[in-house]
Design a protein around this motif. Structure first.
Motif, PDB file in Angstrom:
ATOM      1  N   TYR A 313       6.805  33.452  65.154  1.00  0.00           N
ATOM      2  CA  TYR A 313       7.678  34.214  64.270  1.00  0.00           C
ATOM      3  C   TYR A 313       9.018  33.505  64.106  1.00  0.00           C
ATOM      4  O   TYR A 313       9.544  33.370  62.993  1.00  0.00           O
ATOM      5  N   ASN A 314       9.588  33.044  65.205  1.00  0.00           N
ATOM      6  CA  ASN A 314      10.880  32.351  65.155  1.00  0.00           C
ATOM      7  C   ASN A 314      10.794  31.077  64.335  1.00  0.00           C
ATOM      8  O   ASN A 314      11.703  30.745  63.567  1.00  0.00           O
ATOM      9  N   ASN A 319      14.213  29.055  59.058  1.00  0.00           N
ATOM     10  CA  ASN A 319      14.748  28.415  57.856  1.00  0.00           C
ATOM     11  C   ASN A 319      14.875  29.381  56.681  1.00  0.00           C
ATOM     12  O   ASN A 319      15.152  28.961  55.553  1.00  0.00           O
ATOM     13  N   ASP A 320      14.670  30.655  56.966  1.00  0.00           N
ATOM     14  CA  ASP A 320      14.768  31.669  55.911  1.00  0.00           C
ATOM     15  C   ASP A 320      16.259  31.922  55.638  1.00  0.00           C
ATOM     16  O   ASP A 320      16.974  32.455  56.488  1.00  0.00           O
ATOM     17  N   ASP A 321      16.737  31.532  54.440  1.00  0.00           N
ATOM     18  CA  ASP A 321      18.173  31.644  54.124  1.00  0.00           C
ATOM     19  C   ASP A 321      18.492  32.875  53.278  1.00  0.00           C
ATOM     20  O   ASP A 321      19.587  32.979  52.726  1.00  0.00           O
ATOM     21  N   LEU A 322      17.511  33.781  53.179  1.00  0.00           N
ATOM     22  CA  LEU A 322      17.772  35.008  52.429  1.00  0.00           C
ATOM     23  C   LEU A 322      18.797  35.842  53.191  1.00  0.00           C
ATOM     24  O   LEU A 322      18.594  36.204  54.343  1.00  0.00           O
TER      25      LEU A 322
END
Length: 324
Positions: A313-314, A319-322
């Motif tokens: 999950y991590n 890299n999720d920049d939302l």
């Protein structure tokens, strides 16, 4: 003068009952079915479970004649066991399954024409969580054991054997020296010691092999060359049922683990299975090592590696920049 119908003996079963009144006491029915189970080589423990569950059922429904049992009696039993006695649905299913099996055999033997419980479905059950130890918990647990004492070293070897080989507590209790092939690093459990009655080969790593060998040497020095079992009491006798479980609970209490882990032999078995898959083992060989007859029983371990779930999950979200 009309001849009265008396007590008739069924040749195929040996049970006496009055056909005109359809009267058969549940104890007489039980005796006959138990005799059949004995001729089919059912294990004593299995027979005792059938006997206990059958008597318990009739005590709760308040009847004595097997011909009088109805589907509503089964529902009464279920309500009593769950609502009044607080048993889990899975436990009720197991006990009720034994009762249904005896009724089914009574039908098969021609004593009854129908099983009154055949249309009673199993209770729906929730999947139970699998309790396994973390590495930190294992270190705390094993650090408590006094390996300098005879009993402590025995417990230590029993626990690492369960941890690294996935053996059940009863398999540890019944393990004999003749079951261990040191040359090929494998424990060969005969069908008489397996739940599914099939021969099972359980590999050993070097650690387990060396500790088992050392324990056997010390047992023979302390109690004589003629000892047969691996795990003995301090008097040189095979350990009794439940001893390892009791000792583990004490170790868990002393280590302060009781409130955060289920400290039991089966938790070591669960830990073995999860670690085996995590370290690259495959599900099919795990099934064979654990002695599961159905691979779906083994597949449950695929869902219980929380560390891997969190790690993946991590990775997926780092890299999720939302930004909301």
């Amino acid at each position: 003068m009309r001849k009265k119908r008396g007590i008739v003996k069924r040749r195929e079963t040996g049970i006496k009952y009055e056909i005109s009144r359809k009267n058969l006491h549940y104890e007489k029915a039980l005796d006959e079915i138990i005799r059949i189970f004995e001729t089919e080589n059912y294990r004593d423990r299995t027979i005792n479970d059938y006997r206990r569950n059958w008597r318990e059922f009739f005590k709760i429904i308040g009847k004595e004649n097997v011909f009088d049992v109805t589907r509503e009696d089964f529902r009464k039993y279920i309500r009593q066991r769950m609502q009044m006695d607080g048993l889990a649905a899975g436990t009720v299913n197991i006990r009720l399954g034994g009762v249904k099996s005896i009724f089914s055999r009574l039908v098969k033997e021609g004593i009854l024409t129908e099983n009154p419980g055949k249309d009673i479905p199993k209770l729906r059950t929730d999947e139970k969580p699998i309790f396994a130890f973390s590495d930190r918990q294992l270190k705390r647990l094993f650090s408590i054991i006094d390996k300098t004492s005879v009993a402590g070293y025995r417990d230590y070897v029993a626990m690492i054997t369960m941890l690294y080989c996935g053996l059940r507590a009863n398999e540890i209790e019944n393990l004999e020296i003749s079951d261990i092939d040191f040359d090929n690093s494998v424990i060969m459990l005969p069908g008489s010691k397996n739940k599914n009655r099939k021969i099972r080969a359980v590999p050993m790593n070097r650690k387990v092999r060396e500790e088992l060998r050392q324990l056997i040497i010390e047992n023979q020095e302390n109690f004589g060359e003629d000892v047969t079992h691996v795990f003995l009491t301090t008097f040189g006798e095979p350990i009794h049922h439940g001893l390892i479980r009791k000792r583990m609970h004490k170790y868990g209490k002393d280590a302060g683990l009781i409130d955060e882990a289920r400290v039991s032999p089966h938790s070591l078995r669960h830990t073995f299975a999860i670690r085996y898959l995590k370290n690259g083992g495959d599900i099919r060989t795990l099934q064979m090592i654990l002695g599961h007859s159905d691979i779906t029983t083994t597949q449950v371990y695929l869902r219980y590696n929380n560390d891997d779930i969190i790690e993946q999950y991590n990775k997926a979200t780092e890299n999720d920049d939302l930004n909301l």
